[in-house]
Write a protein that holds these residues in place. Structure first.
Motif, PDB file in Angstrom:
ATOM      1  N   PHE A 175       0.792  -1.226   0.000  1.00  0.00           N
ATOM      2  CA  PHE A 175       0.000   0.000   0.000  1.00  0.00           C
ATOM      3  C   PHE A 175       0.831   1.286   0.000  1.00  0.00           C
ATOM      4  CE2 PHE A 175      -2.531  -3.207   2.323  1.00  0.00           C
ATOM      5  CZ  PHE A 175      -3.696  -3.203   1.577  1.00  0.00           C
ATOM      6  N   GLY A 176       2.130   1.204   0.295  1.00  0.00           N
ATOM      7  CA  GLY A 176       2.935   2.408   0.453  1.00  0.00           C
ATOM      8  C   GLY A 176       3.378   3.016  -0.861  1.00  0.00           C
ATOM      9  N   THR A 177       3.825   4.266  -0.778  1.00  0.00           N
ATOM     10  CA  THR A 177       4.370   4.948  -1.946  1.00  0.00           C
ATOM     11  C   THR A 177       5.820   4.512  -2.162  1.00  0.00           C
ATOM     12  OG1 THR A 177       5.237   6.814  -0.658  1.00  0.00           O
ATOM     13  CG2 THR A 177       2.936   6.960  -1.416  1.00  0.00           C
ATOM     14  N   PRO A 178       6.344   4.705  -3.371  1.00  0.00           N
ATOM     15  CA  PRO A 178       7.764   4.388  -3.589  1.00  0.00           C
ATOM     16  C   PRO A 178       8.679   5.117  -2.612  1.00  0.00           C
ATOM     17  CG  PRO A 178       6.652   4.665  -5.690  1.00  0.00           C
ATOM     18  CD  PRO A 178       5.659   5.072  -4.634  1.00  0.00           C
ATOM     19  N   ALA A 179       8.346   6.360  -2.285  1.00  0.00           N
ATOM     20  CA  ALA A 179       9.178   7.120  -1.345  1.00  0.00           C
ATOM     21  C   ALA A 179       9.138   6.491   0.047  1.00  0.00           C
ATOM     22  CB  ALA A 179       8.716   8.573  -1.292  1.00  0.00           C
ATOM     23  N   GLN A 180       7.958   6.051   0.494  1.00  0.00           N
ATOM     24  CA  GLN A 180       7.849   5.393   1.793  1.00  0.00           C
ATOM     25  C   GLN A 180       8.602   4.071   1.812  1.00  0.00           C
ATOM     26  OE1 GLN A 180       3.598   5.168   2.122  1.00  0.00           O
ATOM     27  NE2 GLN A 180       3.368   7.256   2.913  1.00  0.00           N
ATOM     28  N   GLN A 181       8.494   3.332   0.730  1.00  0.00           N
ATOM     29  CA  GLN A 181       9.215   2.066   0.639  1.00  0.00           C
ATOM     30  C   GLN A 181      10.723   2.289   0.683  1.00  0.00           C
ATOM     31  OE1 GLN A 181       7.666   0.521  -3.022  1.00  0.00           O
ATOM     32  NE2 GLN A 181       5.694  -0.061  -2.140  1.00  0.00           N
ATOM     33  N   GLU A 182      11.197   3.295  -0.052  1.00  0.00           N
ATOM     34  CA  GLU A 182      12.632   3.585  -0.089  1.00  0.00           C
ATOM     35  C   GLU A 182      13.129   4.054   1.278  1.00  0.00           C
ATOM     36  OE1 GLU A 182      15.822   6.373  -2.597  1.00  0.00           O
ATOM     37  OE2 GLU A 182      13.679   6.394  -3.085  1.00  0.00           O
ATOM     38  N   ARG A 183      12.288   4.822   1.994  1.00  0.00           N
ATOM     39  CA  ARG A 183      12.690   5.365   3.292  1.00  0.00           C
ATOM     40  C   ARG A 183      12.742   4.289   4.377  1.00  0.00           C
ATOM     41  NH1 ARG A 183      13.669   5.640   7.680  1.00  0.00           N
ATOM     42  NH2 ARG A 183      13.408   7.286   9.266  1.00  0.00           N
ATOM     43  N   PHE A 184      11.734   3.390   4.433  1.00  0.00           N
ATOM     44  CA  PHE A 184      11.587   2.528   5.600  1.00  0.00           C
ATOM     45  C   PHE A 184      12.008   1.070   5.393  1.00  0.00           C
ATOM     46  CE2 PHE A 184       8.481   5.957   6.466  1.00  0.00           C
ATOM     47  CZ  PHE A 184       9.002   6.396   7.677  1.00  0.00           C
ATOM     48  N   LEU A 185      11.814   0.527   4.209  1.00  0.00           N
ATOM     49  CA  LEU A 185      12.061  -0.905   4.039  1.00  0.00           C
ATOM     50  C   LEU A 185      13.520  -1.297   4.291  1.00  0.00           C
ATOM     51  CD1 LEU A 185       9.770  -1.832   0.997  1.00  0.00           C
ATOM     52  CD2 LEU A 185       9.297  -2.073   3.450  1.00  0.00           C
ATOM     53  N   ASP A 240       3.477  13.529   4.545  1.00  0.00           N
ATOM     54  CA  ASP A 240       3.555  12.451   3.552  1.00  0.00           C
ATOM     55  C   ASP A 240       3.678  11.068   4.180  1.00  0.00           C
ATOM     56  OD1 ASP A 240       6.108  12.769   4.548  1.00  0.00           O
ATOM     57  OD2 ASP A 240       7.108  12.718   2.589  1.00  0.00           O
ATOM     58  N   LEU A 241       3.652  10.983   5.521  1.00  0.00           N
ATOM     59  CA  LEU A 241       3.774   9.684   6.175  1.00  0.00           C
ATOM     60  C   LEU A 241       2.411   9.111   6.527  1.00  0.00           C
ATOM     61  CD1 LEU A 241       6.967  10.075   8.374  1.00  0.00           C
ATOM     62  CD2 LEU A 241       6.722   9.215   6.037  1.00  0.00           C
ATOM     63  N   VAL A 242       1.496   9.200   5.584  1.00  0.00           N
ATOM     64  CA  VAL A 242       0.211   8.526   5.659  1.00  0.00           C
ATOM     65  C   VAL A 242       0.219   7.441   4.585  1.00  0.00           C
ATOM     66  CG1 VAL A 242      -0.836  10.306   4.186  1.00  0.00           C
ATOM     67  CG2 VAL A 242      -2.302   8.768   5.519  1.00  0.00           C
ATOM     68  N   VAL A 243      -0.096   6.218   4.985  1.00  0.00           N
ATOM     69  CA  VAL A 243      -0.091   5.092   4.045  1.00  0.00           C
ATOM     70  C   VAL A 243      -1.478   4.968   3.447  1.00  0.00           C
ATOM     71  CG1 VAL A 243       0.338   2.632   3.754  1.00  0.00           C
ATOM     72  CG2 VAL A 243       1.671   3.951   5.419  1.00  0.00           C
ATOM     73  N   GLY A 244      -1.564   4.976   2.113  1.00  0.00           N
ATOM     74  CA  GLY A 244      -2.867   5.027   1.466  1.00  0.00           C
ATOM     75  C   GLY A 244      -3.405   6.449   1.495  1.00  0.00           C
ATOM     76  N   LEU A 268      -5.027 -18.067   1.120  1.00  0.00           N
ATOM     77  CA  LEU A 268      -4.934 -16.640   1.391  1.00  0.00           C
ATOM     78  C   LEU A 268      -3.869 -15.980   0.536  1.00  0.00           C
ATOM     79  CD1 LEU A 268      -5.064 -16.726   5.305  1.00  0.00           C
ATOM     80  CD2 LEU A 268      -6.965 -16.309   3.723  1.00  0.00           C
ATOM     81  N   THR A 269      -4.067 -14.692   0.295  1.00  0.00           N
ATOM     82  CA  THR A 269      -3.065 -13.820  -0.291  1.00  0.00           C
ATOM     83  C   THR A 269      -2.763 -12.740   0.723  1.00  0.00           C
ATOM     84  OG1 THR A 269      -3.885 -14.215  -2.533  1.00  0.00           O
ATOM     85  CG2 THR A 269      -2.547 -12.238  -2.179  1.00  0.00           C
ATOM     86  N   GLY A 270      -1.478 -12.479   0.956  1.00  0.00           N
ATOM     87  CA  GLY A 270      -1.098 -11.490   1.956  1.00  0.00           C
ATOM     88  C   GLY A 270      -1.783 -10.162   1.731  1.00  0.00           C
ATOM     89  N   GLY A 271      -2.296  -9.553   2.809  1.00  0.00           N
ATOM     90  CA  GLY A 271      -2.968  -8.270   2.733  1.00  0.00           C
ATOM     91  C   GLY A 271      -4.469  -8.351   2.646  1.00  0.00           C
TER      92      GLY A 271
END
Length: 418
Positions: A123-133, A248-252, A327-330
């Motif tokens: 559900f995250g944005t590319p920027a959120q993924q790059e920052r936190f993952l 910008d730190l809201v997911v979705g 099941l599928t994750g999410g």
């Protein structure tokens, strides 16, 4: 079934349910790696940090988790493009089973690795993924879960924590958060917390909620550990008083956080939860060994209960594997015919019964602690006390049954206020 049959411990029983040669080779690889590395200083950490013992050796377990990360053994189910190994579902099961079988120390990165990380990937944005993952992958930032509130535990849609978006602050647009969370796992040593907050004035129930990522180390966040009967403080109260996080730190989308929150819970009952059955089998063996030592095994009623627990655990594992395949994750809790809710109901009630049988085995010895100088529980006492919570945390029995009744079977909704 006699005591020898009961003692046939599940972790050493055949694990193959049609494993391929590649899967068997992978099982051997991870078993060998853990055998080589869980030695010396790391070997001293075996078994630490389990349920009711989350306070044990946090810094040492954190160092072990970073050792795993250095060798590519964190986030093994994540896609390779996000730094994971991209393991198949069955290989993830193998990894977590072998990790539990090795009695490796319980991780401190669970909420980031198995809950928030997959949620950001979905559900995250590319920027959120790059920052936190990458920080989760390397175990450099730890996460807590800000869901439950004093009046919104099982009834998560009753969240009252509020957040408002303000412009023009010293750090640009920000969310300002006020409210209280409770039963917040790991908040006392985490750097971040994901928070469900009401961001639309006048909204009710599932509407108007947002999924926010909030730094803990700031003046507006007060973390207060809750001491449990087991002696640990895994859970916390967390108070937000003008806490801030970037806009910008809201997911979705803002106001659409309910779907993200439910998607996260869809990851909660995954392969790592299934691997609990290995730990449960070890606990069952401990109860059997204690029953032998005390002579309680000679009681035919108790022996029958122990035999039933063993058979039930094998069925639970098979049911869990079947559920994962649906099941599928999410996906939310109604997916796969409510497979996640069914699995939660069966393992939680089984584990609570195991704790009750453990007290029956200990008899009067279970009523006193080991030391006259302090509150020093043994493993079976801690098992009994912690397992009382199994049917409450992670979604209470009542909520799981409502999900199955209303959202899977289509029965009328439970009357409110009845």
């Amino acid at each position: 079934m006699d005591s020898a049959d009961i003692a046939a411990e599940t972790p050493d029983s055949p694990t193959s349910l049609g494993e391929s040669g590649a899967d068997r080779a992978f099982r051997s690889e991870i078993r060998q790696w853990l055998g080589d590395h869980l030695a010396g200083e790391w070997g001293a950490l075996k078994g630490l940090g389990g349920p009711g013992r989350d306070h044990e050796a946090i810094e040492e377990r954190l160092a072990w988790n970073r050792h795993l990360a250095e060798h590519g053994w964190t986030c093994v189910g994540w896609p390779t493009e996000h730094g994971g190994r991209g393991l198949s579902l069955w290989q993830q099961v193998i990894f977590h089973e072998e990790y539990a079988r090795a009695d490796a120390p319980h991780g401190v990165n669970h909420l980031g690795e198995t809950l928030l990380g997959p949620t950001l990937i979905a559900f995250g944005t590319p920027a959120q993924q790059e920052r936190f993952l990458p920080k989760i992958l390397a175990v450099e930032e730890l996460w807590a879960q800000g869901y439950s509130e004093p009046n919104a535990g099982s009834d998560l849609a009753n969240v009252q924590t509020k957040a408002r978006l303000v412009d023009g602050g010293p750090n640009g647009a920000e969310w300002i958060i006020d409210g209280q969370k409770v039963w917040t796992s790991n908040a006392h040593f985490s750097q971040w917390v994901f928070v469900i907050a009401r961001t639309e004035v006048g909204s009710q129930r599932h509407q108007g909620l947002s999924f926010l990522l909030v730094p803990i180390d700031q003046d507006g966040v007060d973390v207060r550990p809750i001491e449990q009967l087991t002696g640990g403080s895994e859970f916390n109260e967390v108070f937000f008083t003008g806490a801030r996080t970037s806009a910008d730190l809201v997911v979705g989308e803002p106001g659409q956080g309910w779907g993200v929150a439910m998607g996260l819970l869809g990851f909660e009952r995954g392969v790592s939860t299934l691997a609990q059955t290995v730990t449960y089998a070890r606990e069952l063996q401990h109860v059997v060994d204690t029953a032998r030592r005390t002579g309680a095994i000679d009681d035919p009623v108790l022996r029958d209960r122990l035999a039933a627990l063993k058979v039930e655990l094998e069925v639970i594992r098979a049911q869990g594997l079947r559920g994962l395949s649906l099941l599928t994750g999410g996906e939310d809790s109604s997916a796969g015919g409510g497979a996640g809710s069914i699995f939660k109901l069966v393992w939680a009630n089984w584990h609570r019964r195991l704790g009750e049988v453990a007290m029956q085995v200990l008899a009067t010895d279970g009523l006193t602690t080991r030391s006259a100088e302090g509150y020093d529980l043994d493993d079976l006492q801690r098992l009994f006390l912690f397992s009382r919570a199994d049917t409450i945390y992670g979604g209470s029995d009542e909520i799981q049954k409502n999900i199955l009744a209303e959202r899977v079977l289509g029965l009328p909704r439970e009357p409110k206020g009845a």
